[in-house]
Scaffold this active site. Sequence first.
Site, PDB file in Angstrom:
ATOM      1  N   SER A  61       0.652  -1.235  -0.098  1.00 43.80           N
ATOM      2  CA  SER A  61       0.083  -0.098   0.349  1.00 43.80           C
ATOM      3  C   SER A  61       0.607   0.752  -0.205  1.00 43.80           C
ATOM      4  CB  SER A  61      -1.086   0.023   1.358  1.00 43.80           C
ATOM      5  OG  SER A  61      -2.009   0.596   1.202  1.00 43.80           O
ATOM      6  N   HIS A 114      -2.345  -0.861  -4.411  1.00 43.62           N
ATOM      7  CA  HIS A 114      -3.594  -0.705  -4.622  1.00 43.62           C
ATOM      8  C   HIS A 114      -3.913   0.682  -4.053  1.00 43.62           C
ATOM      9  CE1 HIS A 114      -4.406  -2.032  -0.294  1.00 43.62           C
ATOM     10  NE2 HIS A 114      -3.583  -0.814   0.325  1.00 43.62           N
TER      11      HIS A 114
END
Length: 209
Positions: A107, A132
């Site tokens: 992330s 993501h």
Amino acid sequence: MSEMQMPEMRYILPSFVEHSSYGAKESNPYNKLFEERIIFLGTQVDDASANDIMAQLLVLEGLDPDRDITMYINSPGGSFTSLMAIYDTMQYVRPDVQTVCLGQAASAAAVLLAAGTPGKRAALPNARVLIHQPATGGVQGQVSDLEIQAKEIERMRKLMEETLARHTGKSAEQVRIDTDRDKILTAEEAKEYGIVDQVFDYRKLSAQN
């Protein structure tokens, strides 16, 4: 930085005493790393870790603006605003910032890994990278507030896509497609994607060769 705040952990961090002509000095692994111009991100990315990392970047720049800084990363990611605070500081300081992933960079941490100086981004062989969309949390409130929050979520999403695109050579459109769901990459796949430039070999093997 003898009073450097230690990350929360379940094991006891060892300390040791170094002796020199100036006398004895108690130290610990994190202080020793800092002396070698190494910053270690080993927690989630939040306001506390961001403030610690930004402070270290700025101090190391002040100590020597011409020597590289190395950032080792093993983090599950975290806050988008904390990510961008660290990111901006990495780009702001004069020294090159080498980034190395060991364990995982997920992330927000994956963006920091990619944001290292081109040619100086690396991962260890079994590292894992996950990209993501930014986490948004629960959205609630009256209609006007929901509209404001929706615009901010879209702004964050676009900024993250543009940032990853800038550092990987991908288009923002491709990044949006790839990050619509969790995309998990091995070290070699992260290299192919443009998040890192090389996969480090083990030092023992390098020494034997």
